[in-house]
Design an enzyme around this catalytic site. Structure first.
Site, short mmCIF file in Angstrom:
data_model
loop_
_atom_site.label_atom_id
_atom_site.label_comp_id
_atom_site.label_asym_id
_atom_site.label_seq_id
_atom_site.Cartn_x
_atom_site.Cartn_y
_atom_site.Cartn_z
N SER A 198 0.84 -1.19 0.00
CA SER A 198 0.00 0.00 0.00
C SER A 198 0.88 1.25 0.00
O SER A 198 2.06 1.18 -0.36
CB SER A 198 -0.95 -0.03 1.21
N ASN A 199 0.35 2.37 0.39
CA ASN A 199 1.12 3.62 0.41
C ASN A 199 0.67 4.47 1.59
O ASN A 199 -0.20 4.05 2.36
CB ASN A 199 0.94 4.35 -0.93
N ARG A 200 1.23 5.66 1.69
CA ARG A 200 1.01 6.46 2.90
C ARG A 200 -0.23 7.35 2.86
O ARG A 200 -0.40 8.19 3.73
CB ARG A 200 2.24 7.36 3.14
#
Ligand code: CTP
Length: 416
Positions: free
Chosen positions: A214-216
């Site tokens: 995923s990402n931030r």
């Protein structure tokens, strides 16, 4: 640049506070509304003023506070007519079973119920009481009567009540109350009759049942955009990857996990939509074959390395462009979160994805991008116009984006 206005700026509201223990929460609501620019007139019932004093509300609103039997003789009749007429809406927070019953049956035996009866302004009722009172057929029927008559009801939450019981009856948090008020104030706004699709959060691409890529992205910008569009009367569908944020009032929320799920949800929801804002951080790659069971530490390891095979995901904005004939009136807005040459890459994406507008930010700048409550953006349009904005809270970035969209929609002929 137009002034950065919240829907609450200079809005005259009438806040009716009735006698329940949750009356103290109405102080916070009155304070937040005032901070957001609203002019809040408070009417307390006699019982409410045993829980909180008029002086408390006066201190947070800086306006006179009204209470039964409090006005000088002869003033009350004029006041309730004037207060009811001047208000853009009436919010009764918290609303006791007793006041709800009076409102449902048209009783007017105190300052609040008389004012409500004399007003044609939209009415928001936020019931808060003990669970059995809330579930009593009399209360259920009274709430139904109000709802049928066009009142907006903000359902109480389930939680610990003053009686020590746990059940439905708790007044929702201030943020939910604010959301409901903003929704009602915006109903006839500039985007009334328009359908907006807004995406938020970072998609999660499963590696195995317990891990994902995923990402931030926190989803904050997307949620702020959804609220800002709703505040202007748009019907908003918020398609979100997993985030830690409550669903704003009056917004349809669709939860998805992966880029593929988001693509499906967007393509379905975009039929008949006027605007899509892709503020989600969509994964560009996904594992080709997620493992059915948890990958063990020793499995598939070669020289201490584990190789994950990824494939590209579909680009959602490009897909919408490819099928543009299915979405004739859809305006497409993208985001570009960059670490180098933001304007260069951002404008390239605007052109490559055939967008109407792109919101560009440099996530390496302090106070900008993922997880930050603020953002510094540039907005580039298909017309070639590029505007740079100062760093500001994401809620204000959302307002600016709405003003830019209003501009784009205004310059689009109805029949293309
Ligand atoms: N986007 C999309 N579908 C994807 C990936 C991104 O619709 N599969 C959208 C994003 O929501 C955003 C815009 O495209 O509005 C730009 O996303 P970004 O990740 O910045 O750009 P990419 O096209 O993925 O290019 P790169 O990763 O090379 O920067």
């Amino acid at each position: 640049m137009k002034c950065n206005m919240s829907v609450l700026q200079n809005a005259r509201l009438l806040l009716g506070v009735t006698g329940g223990v949750a009356a103290y929460k109405a102080v916070d609501l009155a304070s937040k509304l005032t901070q957001l620019g609203a002019l809040v007139d408070v009417i307390l019932t006699e019982k409410a003023s045993e829980f909180v004093t008029p002086l408390t509300f006066n201190a947070v609103t800086q306006r006179p506070v009204w209470r039964d039997l409090w006005e000088p003789a002869g003033a009350a009749a004029a006041n309730h007519i004037e207060l009811g007429h001047a208000a853009r809406m009436i919010a009764i927070v918290p609303a006791t079973a007793n006041t709800i019953a009076k409102l449902a049956h048209g009783f007017a035996d105190d300052m609040l119920t008389t004012t409500a009866l004399a007003s044609t302004a939209p009415l928001l009722v936020a019931p808060a009481m003990e669970s059995n009172m809330y579930a009593h057929p009399a209360t259920v029927a009274n709430i139904e009567t109000l709802r049928r008559r066009g009142a907006f009801i903000l359902e109480p939450e389930i939680g610990r009540l003053a009686s020590g019981m746990v059940g439905p009856g708790r007044l929702p948090e201030t943020s939910a109350l604010l959301g409901a008020i903003r929704y009602i104030l915006g109903l006839n706004g500039v985007f009334a009759g328009k359908k907006f699709i807004i995406t938020a959060g970072g998609t999660q691409e499963p590696i195995d049942p317990v891990r994902f890529i995923s990402n931030r992205s926190s989803g904050r910008q997307g949620f702020a955009l959804a609220e800002a569009a709703r505040d202007r009367g748009a019907a908003v569908t918020l398609i979100t990857a997993p985030v830690e944020l409550a669903t704003p009032y009056g917004i349809e929320r669709i939860d998805v996990q992966t880029a593929a799920e988001m693509a499906n949800a967007v393509l379905t929801a975009s039929a008949g939509a006027d605007v899509i804002i892709m503020s989600a951080a969509v994964a560009d790659f996904t594992p080709i074959a997620p493992a059915e069971n948890k990958i063990k530490k020793t499995a598939g390891r070669q020289n201490g390395e584990l190789v994950l095979q990824l494939r590209s995901t579909d680009d959602i904005l490009s897909k919408l462009q490819e099928h543009a004939e299915d979405f004739p009136q859809l305006k497409r807005i993208g985001f570009a979160a960059e670490t180098t040459d933001p304007l260069g890459y951002g404008i390239d994406k605007l052109k490559r994805k055939g967008l109407d507008m792109i919101v560009i930010n440099d996530i390496t700048l302090p106070g900008s991008g993922f997880g930050s409550p603020t953002n510094k953006v540039w907005i580039a349009k298909a017309s070639g116009e590029v505007t740079e904005y100062e760093r500001m809270p994401k809620e204000n970035v959302a307002v600016i984006i709405m003003e830019e969209i209003e501009n784009i929609l205004e310059h689009t002929p109805d029949e293309v």
